[in-house]
Motif scaffolding. Structure first.
Motif, PDB file in Angstrom:
ATOM      1  N   VAL A 133       0.840  -1.191   0.000  1.00 43.86           N
ATOM      2  CA  VAL A 133       0.000   0.000   0.000  1.00 43.86           C
ATOM      3  C   VAL A 133       0.874   1.238   0.000  1.00 43.86           C
ATOM      4  O   VAL A 133       2.048   1.211   0.383  1.00 43.86           O
ATOM      5  CB  VAL A 133      -0.944   0.016   1.224  1.00 43.86           C
ATOM      6  CG1 VAL A 133      -1.868  -1.179   1.205  1.00 43.86           C
ATOM      7  CG2 VAL A 133      -0.148   0.059   2.520  1.00 43.86           C
ATOM      8  N   SER A 134       0.287   2.347  -0.410  1.00 41.55           N
ATOM      9  CA  SER A 134       0.965   3.635  -0.337  1.00 41.55           C
ATOM     10  C   SER A 134       0.940   4.132   1.105  1.00 41.55           C
ATOM     11  O   SER A 134       0.070   3.741   1.903  1.00 41.55           O
ATOM     12  CB  SER A 134       0.282   4.645  -1.250  1.00 41.55           C
ATOM     13  OG  SER A 134      -1.045   4.888  -0.815  1.00 41.55           O
ATOM     14  N   PRO A 135       1.887   4.981   1.491  1.00 42.54           N
ATOM     15  CA  PRO A 135       1.878   5.495   2.876  1.00 42.54           C
ATOM     16  C   PRO A 135       0.576   6.188   3.245  1.00 42.54           C
ATOM     17  O   PRO A 135       0.091   6.051   4.373  1.00 42.54           O
ATOM     18  CB  PRO A 135       3.063   6.461   2.882  1.00 42.54           C
ATOM     19  CG  PRO A 135       3.968   5.976   1.798  1.00 42.54           C
ATOM     20  CD  PRO A 135       3.061   5.421   0.740  1.00 42.54           C
ATOM     21  N   ALA A 136      -0.008   6.944   2.307  1.00 42.96           N
ATOM     22  CA  ALA A 136      -1.250   7.652   2.615  1.00 42.96           C
ATOM     23  C   ALA A 136      -2.391   6.667   2.853  1.00 42.96           C
ATOM     24  O   ALA A 136      -3.232   6.880   3.742  1.00 42.96           O
ATOM     25  CB  ALA A 136      -1.603   8.607   1.480  1.00 42.96           C
ATOM     26  N   LEU A 137      -2.452   5.576   2.082  1.00 42.53           N
ATOM     27  CA  LEU A 137      -3.516   4.594   2.281  1.00 42.53           C
ATOM     28  C   LEU A 137      -3.345   3.867   3.610  1.00 42.53           C
ATOM     29  O   LEU A 137      -4.329   3.591   4.312  1.00 42.53           O
ATOM     30  CB  LEU A 137      -3.524   3.595   1.124  1.00 42.53           C
ATOM     31  CG  LEU A 137      -4.591   2.504   1.186  1.00 42.53           C
ATOM     32  CD1 LEU A 137      -5.983   3.096   1.279  1.00 42.53           C
ATOM     33  CD2 LEU A 137      -4.494   1.574  -0.015  1.00 42.53           C
ATOM     34  N   ARG A 138      -2.099   3.540   3.984  1.00 39.36           N
ATOM     35  CA  ARG A 138      -1.878   2.887   5.271  1.00 39.36           C
ATOM     36  C   ARG A 138      -2.338   3.788   6.420  1.00 39.36           C
ATOM     37  O   ARG A 138      -2.968   3.332   7.382  1.00 39.36           O
ATOM     38  CB  ARG A 138      -0.408   2.536   5.435  1.00 39.36           C
ATOM     39  CG  ARG A 138      -0.109   1.882   6.799  1.00 39.36           C
ATOM     40  CD  ARG A 138       1.351   1.499   6.936  1.00 39.36           C
ATOM     41  NE  ARG A 138       1.689   0.388   6.049  1.00 39.36           N
ATOM     42  CZ  ARG A 138       2.544   0.480   5.038  1.00 39.36           C
ATOM     43  NH1 ARG A 138       3.157   1.638   4.790  1.00 39.36           N
ATOM     44  NH2 ARG A 138       2.802  -0.571   4.285  1.00 39.36           N
ATOM     45  N   ALA A 139      -2.023   5.082   6.314  1.00 40.45           N
ATOM     46  CA  ALA A 139      -2.445   6.014   7.368  1.00 40.45           C
ATOM     47  C   ALA A 139      -3.961   6.112   7.437  1.00 40.45           C
ATOM     48  O   ALA A 139      -4.539   6.193   8.527  1.00 40.45           O
ATOM     49  CB  ALA A 139      -1.826   7.389   7.113  1.00 40.45           C
ATOM     50  N   LEU A 140      -4.639   6.080   6.282  1.00 41.02           N
ATOM     51  CA  LEU A 140      -6.095   6.168   6.273  1.00 41.02           C
ATOM     52  C   LEU A 140      -6.724   4.902   6.846  1.00 41.02           C
ATOM     53  O   LEU A 140      -7.690   4.969   7.621  1.00 41.02           O
ATOM     54  CB  LEU A 140      -6.588   6.414   4.842  1.00 41.02           C
ATOM     55  CG  LEU A 140      -8.095   6.523   4.656  1.00 41.02           C
ATOM     56  CD1 LEU A 140      -8.657   7.673   5.479  1.00 41.02           C
ATOM     57  CD2 LEU A 140      -8.437   6.711   3.175  1.00 41.02           C
TER      58      LEU A 140
END
Length: 788
Positions: free
Chosen positions: A120-127
């Motif tokens: 996953v992308s970092p932004a998706l993991r954070a979401l």
């Protein structure tokens, strides 16, 4: 030339010497010019940002993608799109399955994920890990096994994932490819969008140049007194003007350097700034060399022109500056030349070219630029006439009005940027509102849900609020979707069908086609309850077939007894055929999206095996009762857990063309940046004016004037020109919008869209006044009376 060079050099020395006052004056000029240069450099970086985003998109596009029947090899892999959406934000996803050890992974990924895992992308993991991401986490039932690196992302905030799926096969709609990396030459922009982009550049850049011209005039009164002293020791008027030009050039040069530093620092934070759903990698924020050269030349030329223009009404003599006398009334005639010429350019082009003539971008750009620049010249005259006869009122009001009557030009110049920006924003909004019908079409789109409409006219059911679609005919999946979605929170009804197209062989044999192909009709397979979403069907049982028609359409290709060739998904006729039973009943189609009707062949599963529809899609239509805020997200989660490749979309009143949406987004980002620049520039100008009046403020305080009185006077002194400028901007923006839309042959949608921009101008004034209070308090000290 030698004498001019010496005068320029002497002016440059004055800009960097003269003690504390000289440094502060040059610093304020450099700050103002630097803010404008920062935005200009950011604008010149837009091509690099677009090119970088395009290159990243091309790099992760699959190559040699073929249909599911392509041959399997050591380095091939299967892929299928599994994108979704979460609270209005798109989540891009793909399911992958390697055919062999040599399969290439996507950019930014070390290896194709193993079955049941995802990267996953970092932004998706954070979401996903955020408190509100539980529904999205349930929708992606994969184990987090890695991170997508920057080369595989379009921007730092993109929501992206790749997941491994061992069950992936061509039967599920997967395609086989052997690598990543391709090049797509995008479709050329249409003339309307080209005109809108050019118009947006004019609207966004004219206020910046106006402010740069204002910034190089900071400290004008002190400069004129210094030039008068130089006249006393022997300098002539021409030398004085060369010195003023040299001082302006130096301030602009320092501002260019400061703008470069500001831009270099700001670009490192580009990834953390997300405007209108877009951000950029710092490496992509790089100005184009040619555009940088144009910025440098434009800033230097503007600074010299502004400095010389400021001296046109000032007589600098050896014994002083003739500015303290009664100011001469401003003339109107020459101030009307530019706006009249701009409007005339647009009107005459429309009249002589005609309504059906090709759209010309040059007249739009030239006419709009002349008119917007002309508004800057009109503003000082309007402010002067507005305050000329004002008398009486509270003490703060009298102080502000008297200051505007004596020297309102400096305040008007600072407000000129707001006037141009508001007028330009109204112009752009009117143009885009008028153009929207040219870029709108009924479609399924990922967006917010419309309000539930109940039952439409004549008792027909309303259109579905959301659809879940999967490639391929799978009546079993349709039944599972109907069962699972029916139990989902917020869902009131579900209709599931398998839909495809077929060509009429009988009509083709009778010569009823277009001469090149047989007439096409739609084929829909579903149970009786689901088919009732398409037509009025009073009696139905499994095994029945219906022909759905509108009252005005009696097409030959979907009549009972018709022989149709079932579509194979590639646009060609499949060998399988289906004969519409002669006993098929003709029913009336229900009015659907945008007035279109669901006409065609409607069959129950016992009448037509859905597996024969090779090019079909399985669709679930969902109706919501509107009482659950996250009902759409619940639908996406339920459908995604059943089938990760499902595409859930909602129905919008209008679905915009992608190019239209992207241009609109870019103009919104630019407009936001310009308004932020104007707020900062107005604050700098306000502080500079307060410094010019430091001794006067100290005298007023020494005579007993309350500080709150002076604070209110500062507010009124800024508010009055803003009100006048806003009225001028609204009038100018509406006139420009009307004549520009006439030139584009588009209608005016509404005349009341200026209210938000007028409110934005008022908010800028309030913020600037509050921010200028601390410097005002410091300048009202008794030390301001000290004279050296």
């Amino acid at each position: 030339m030698r004498a001019a060079g010496r005068s320029l050099a002497l002016g440059a020395r004055f800009a960097v010497s003269g003690g504390r006052e000289g440094w502060i004056r040059t610093a304020l000029t450099a700050l103002g010019v630097g803010l404008g240069v920062t935005l200009l450099l950011a604008a010149s970086s837009v091509p690099g940002i677009v090119d970088g985003r395009t290159a990243r998109s091309d790099a992760r596009a699959v190559t040699a993608s073929e249909s599911g029947g392509a041959s399997r090899a050591h380095g091939t892999f299967l892929h299928i799109d599994a994108s979704t959406e979460f609270h209005g934000r798109p989540v891009t996803g793909s399911l992958l399955r390697a055919d062999g050890a040599g399969a290439a992974p996507p950019p930014g990924v070390r290896a194709i994920p193993k079955p049941g895992t995802m990267v996953v992308s970092p932004a998706l993991r954070a979401l996903i890990n955020s408190p509100g991401g539980e529904l999205l986490k349930e929708r992606l039932p994969f184990t987090d096994a890695g991170t997508v690196a920057d080369p595989g992302l379009l921007d730092p905030g993109e929501l992206l994932y790749y997941a491994g799926d061992s069950a992936l096969s061509p039967d599920r709609g997967a395609h086989r490819a052997h690598g990543y990396g391709t090049h797509h030459s995008g479709e050329p922009l249409g003339p309307l969008l080209v005109a809108s982009i050019a118009l947006g550049c004019v609207v966004l850049l004219v206020p910046v140049m106006v402010f740069i011209g204002t910034a190089v005039r900071f400290g004008g009164e002190r400069r004129d007194r210094r030039l008068a002293a130089l006249r006393l020791v022997g300098a002539d008027a021409r030398a004085a003007r060369w010195m003023a030009a040299g001082e302006a050039l130096t301030g602009a040069a320092v501002g260019l350097a400061a703008g470069g530093v500001f831009f270099w620092v700001a670009r490192h934070f580009a990834g953390g700034i997300r405007l209108w759903g877009r951000s950029a990698f710092p490496s992509d924020v790089r100005p184009q060399p040619l555009l940088v050269l144009l910025v440098v030349i434009a800033v230097l030329v503007t600074s010299v022109a502004a400095a010389l223009l400021a001296l046109r009404s000032v007589s600098i003599e050896p014994l002083g500056v003739v500015r303290d006398a009664k100011p001469r009334s401003r003339r109107l005639w020459w101030r009307l030349v530019l706006p009249v010429a701009g409007v005339a350019t647009l009107v005459l082009t429309h009249r002589f070219a005609g309504r059906d003539a090709p759209l010309h971008v040059v007249p739009i750009v030239v006419g709009s630029a002349l008119a917007l620049i002309g508004l800057v010249g009109l503003l000082p005259w309007l402010v002067e006439k507005s305050v000329a006869r004002m008398r009486g009122g509270p003490v703060p009001w009298q102080l502000a009005i008297r200051r505007l009557q004596l020297s309102g030009g400096s305040t008007s110049r600072a407000i000129g940027g707001i006037t141009v920006a508001v007028a330009g924003a109204i112009l752009l909004q009117m143009v885009f509102a008028g153009m929207q019908d040219s870029f709108a079409h009924p479609d399924h789109s990922t967006g917010s849900l419309p309000a539930a409409t109940g039952r439409a006219a004549h008792g027909t059911p309303r259109e579905a609020d959301a659809t879940a679609e999967v490639s391929g005919p799978d009546i079993g999946l349709a039944r599972r979707l109907a069962s699972a979605l029916g139990r989902t929170e917020g869902v009131s009804a579900v209709s599931t069908t398998v839909e495809s197209y077929a060509s009429s062989l009988t009509a083709a044999a009778e010569g009823k086609g277009d001469g090149h192909s047989a007439p096409i009709t739609s084929v829909t397979v579903g149970d009786c309850a689901s088919l009732r979403a398409f037509a009025h069907i009073p009696v139905c049982r499994d095994g029945d077939t219906f022909v759905s028609r509108t009252s005005a359409r009696m097409a030959v290709e979907d009549r009972p007894g018709e022989v149709v060739a079932l579509d194979d998904g590639d646009g060609a006729s499949h060998a399988a055929t289906f004969t519409v039973p002669s006993s098929a009943r003709v029913v009336t189609a229900l009015r659907g999206w945008e007035g279109e009707s669901h006409s065609g062949v409607l069959a129950t599963p016992a009448a037509l095996d859905a597996a024969r529809l090779h090019g079909a899609r399985t669709v679930a239509r969902v109706w919501l009762h509107g009482q659950v805020p996250d009902a759409v997200e619940h639908v996406r989660t339920t459908a995604g857990r059943l089938e990760p490749t499902v595409r859930v979309s909602t129905l919008l009143n209008r679905a915009r063309d992608r190019q239209y949406a992207s241009v609109g987004t870019g103009l919104k980002i630019g407009g936001t940046a310009v308004m932020a620049l104007i707020a900062a520039s107005l604050l700098v100008s306000q502080v500079e004016q307060l410094r010019e009046r430091r001794r006067l403020l100290s005298v007023l305080v020494a005579f007993g004037t309350r500080r709150s009185t002076l604070a209110w006077s500062v507010l009124w002194q800024t508010a009055v020109p803003v009100v006048v400028g806003t009225v001028l901007a609204v009038a100018g923006g509406l006139v420009l919008g009307k004549v520009t839309l006439d030139l584009m042959a588009e209608p005016v949608k509404t005349w009341w869209m200026f209210w938000p921009y007028a409110g934005a101008g008022a908010a800028v004034v309030l913020l600037v006044t509050l921010a200028s209070m601390p410097p005002l308090w410091r300048l009202m000290r008794p030390e301001g009376l000290r004279v050296e």
